[in-house]
Design a protein around this motif. Structure first.
Motif: not given
Length: 254
Positions: A181-189
């Motif tokens: 789930t890297m995309g969901a975890e890191w996209e906001p920052e």
């Protein structure tokens, strides 16, 4: 020997190039031959030519932390560049530690909750199928697959695959399994990135589609999204074009 030196050299700001998977620092050799600046380093990631530190489990977070530690040792903000996972890691660093990054450039490494991992990544993420894949991996067929599916020049594909050893196989599996789930975890920052940014992307990439390059460009307010007429490995297929884009990017007024 004393050719014109770009302004970034005068400031002695180093450029750091980070590779992806299944690569080592050598993936940047073609790009580096086309660069005029000399203060350029291409680093090997742990498990990919560099020996992992004790207790290193090759998770996405550990790679970012390892890179941050090394960048802190440089002692000044750098021109940070990444391709594939190198793009993902360096964008994460520029989001978390903007003080370490003067400029950022990267390509063909999607960071989006909407991105669906490509078929080979999904195999590596499966504990059974991934282990079987690595156990059965034969260099020549794998090189042919890279050449056929990603337009990697045959001799470069063979060289790349020749470096896929036991530690690299293990590192690949561990990394991908940590990144479901890297995309969901890191996209906001990504919105926290302040460095002047360039996105360069192989528009014909079937695994990391161009729409995610454009999406990344919008998220980080990139000054440019360069669409290259090639597949995933821009740094192998279009080294001169990537080098020219990087030097133009590094020399833009701040």
């Amino acid at each position: 020997m004393t050719s014109e030196i770009p302004s970034v050299k005068e400031a002695t700001v180093p450029a750091i190039l980070i590779h992806g998977i299944p690569d080592t620092h050598r993936v940047w050799d073609g790009v580096r031959r086309h660069l005029t600046r000399r203060d350029v380093e291409a680093w090997d990631l742990p498990g990919f030519g560099a020996t992992p530190p004790p207790g290193f489990d090759s998770t996405k977070e550990e790679y970012v932390d390892w890179l941050i530690d090394r960048l802190e040792q440089v002692g000044e903000p750098v021109d940070l560049v990444g391709h594939d996972w190198g793009c993902i890691f360096t964008a994460r660093i520029a989001s978390l530690r903007p003080d370490l990054v003067r400029t950022w450039a990267g390509g063909n490494g999607p960071i989006s909750a909407q991105y669906v991992w490509h078929p080979l990544a999904r195999i590596w993420q499966d504990p059974v199928e991934g282990d079987r894949f690595m156990d059965e991996l034969e260099p020549k067929p794998f090189a042919k697959d890279l050449a056929a599916g990603f337009d990697v020049p045959a001799e470069l594909a063979e060289d790349m695959v020749s470096r896929v050893d036991g530690p690299m196989k293990d590192s690949i599996l561990r990394l991908y399994r940590s990144a479901l789930t890297m995309g969901a975890e890191w996209e906001p920052e990504l919105a926290n990135m302040t460095a002047q940014a360039l996105v360069f992307w192989g528009a014909l990439d079937p695994a990391c589609q161009i729409e995610f390059g454009e999406k990344l460009g919008r998220a980080i307010r990139a000054s440019r999204v360069l669409r290259l007429d090639c597949n995933h490995w821009t740094v192998l297929q279009k080294p001169a074009e990537v080098a020219a884009a990087l030097e133009a990017h590094w020399n833009r007024p701040e």
